[in-house]
Design a protein around this motif. Structure first.
Motif, PDB file in Angstrom:
ATOM      1  N   THR A  54     -28.833 -23.950   2.424  1.00  0.00           N
ATOM      2  CA  THR A  54     -29.430 -24.460   3.663  1.00  0.00           C
ATOM      3  C   THR A  54     -28.367 -24.957   4.630  1.00  0.00           C
ATOM      4  O   THR A  54     -28.400 -24.628   5.826  1.00  0.00           O
ATOM      5  N   ILE A  55     -27.430 -25.720   4.122  1.00  0.00           N
ATOM      6  CA  ILE A  55     -26.358 -26.225   4.990  1.00  0.00           C
ATOM      7  C   ILE A  55     -25.524 -25.074   5.542  1.00  0.00           C
ATOM      8  O   ILE A  55     -25.159 -25.067   6.724  1.00  0.00           O
ATOM      9  N   SER A  56     -25.252 -24.077   4.713  1.00  0.00           N
ATOM     10  CA  SER A  56     -24.475 -22.920   5.173  1.00  0.00           C
ATOM     11  C   SER A  56     -25.228 -22.127   6.233  1.00  0.00           C
ATOM     12  O   SER A  56     -24.644 -21.704   7.229  1.00  0.00           O
ATOM     13  N   LEU A  57     -26.526 -21.928   6.027  1.00  0.00           N
ATOM     14  CA  LEU A  57     -27.323 -21.190   7.006  1.00  0.00           C
ATOM     15  C   LEU A  57     -27.376 -21.923   8.345  1.00  0.00           C
ATOM     16  O   LEU A  57     -27.213 -21.304   9.404  1.00  0.00           O
ATOM     17  N   ILE A  58     -27.570 -23.225   8.303  1.00  0.00           N
ATOM     18  CA  ILE A  58     -27.576 -24.018   9.542  1.00  0.00           C
ATOM     19  C   ILE A  58     -26.229 -23.916  10.241  1.00  0.00           C
ATOM     20  O   ILE A  58     -26.157 -23.731  11.459  1.00  0.00           O
ATOM     21  N   ASN A  59     -25.159 -23.996   9.463  1.00  0.00           N
ATOM     22  CA  ASN A  59     -23.818 -23.900  10.031  1.00  0.00           C
ATOM     23  C   ASN A  59     -23.586 -22.532  10.670  1.00  0.00           C
ATOM     24  O   ASN A  59     -23.027 -22.433  11.765  1.00  0.00           O
ATOM     25  N   MET A  60     -24.028 -21.472  10.016  1.00  0.00           N
ATOM     26  CA  MET A  60     -23.850 -20.128  10.579  1.00  0.00           C
ATOM     27  C   MET A  60     -24.665 -19.948  11.849  1.00  0.00           C
ATOM     28  O   MET A  60     -24.216 -19.305  12.791  1.00  0.00           O
TER      29      MET A  60
END
Length: 95
Positions: free
Chosen positions: A79-85
């Motif tokens: 989730t954090i990676s998707l938000i960051n991307m």
């Protein structure tokens, strides 16, 4: 030239963030999660989520609970990676 680097560097930064999210080596090698927390039977004072999951699986043989925690860790990092991307527009092509 920075916009061209963004699409290459962002996945590396996300991977580095995911690696830093779990400092398993430091916790396990120094203290192994000890001393035990008062009032609990499993968690130690210095445990983090990943070291607690590891000790549940290998030292206490509670595989189902450890598997649930592993899925939880994956969902948090994903989730954090998707938000960051999305915020950095990592995979958008530049014109």
């Amino acid at each position: 030239s920075f916009p061209f680097l963004r699409s290459v560097v962002t996945p590396l930064l996300i991977g580095n963030f995911a690696f830093q999210f779990s400092n398993f080596n430091a916790i396990y090698l120094l203290t192994r999660g000890n001393p035990p927390s008062p009032g609990t039977s499993d968690a130690g004072e210095t445990d983090i989520l990943i070291s607690y999951t590891y000790s549940l699986m290998l030292e206490r043989q509670r595989y189902a609970v450890a598997a649930c925690y592993a899925v939880l860790i994956f969902l948090i990092i994903g989730t954090i990676s998707l938000i960051n991307m999305k915020l950095t527009r990592a995979f958008e092509e530049t014109k």
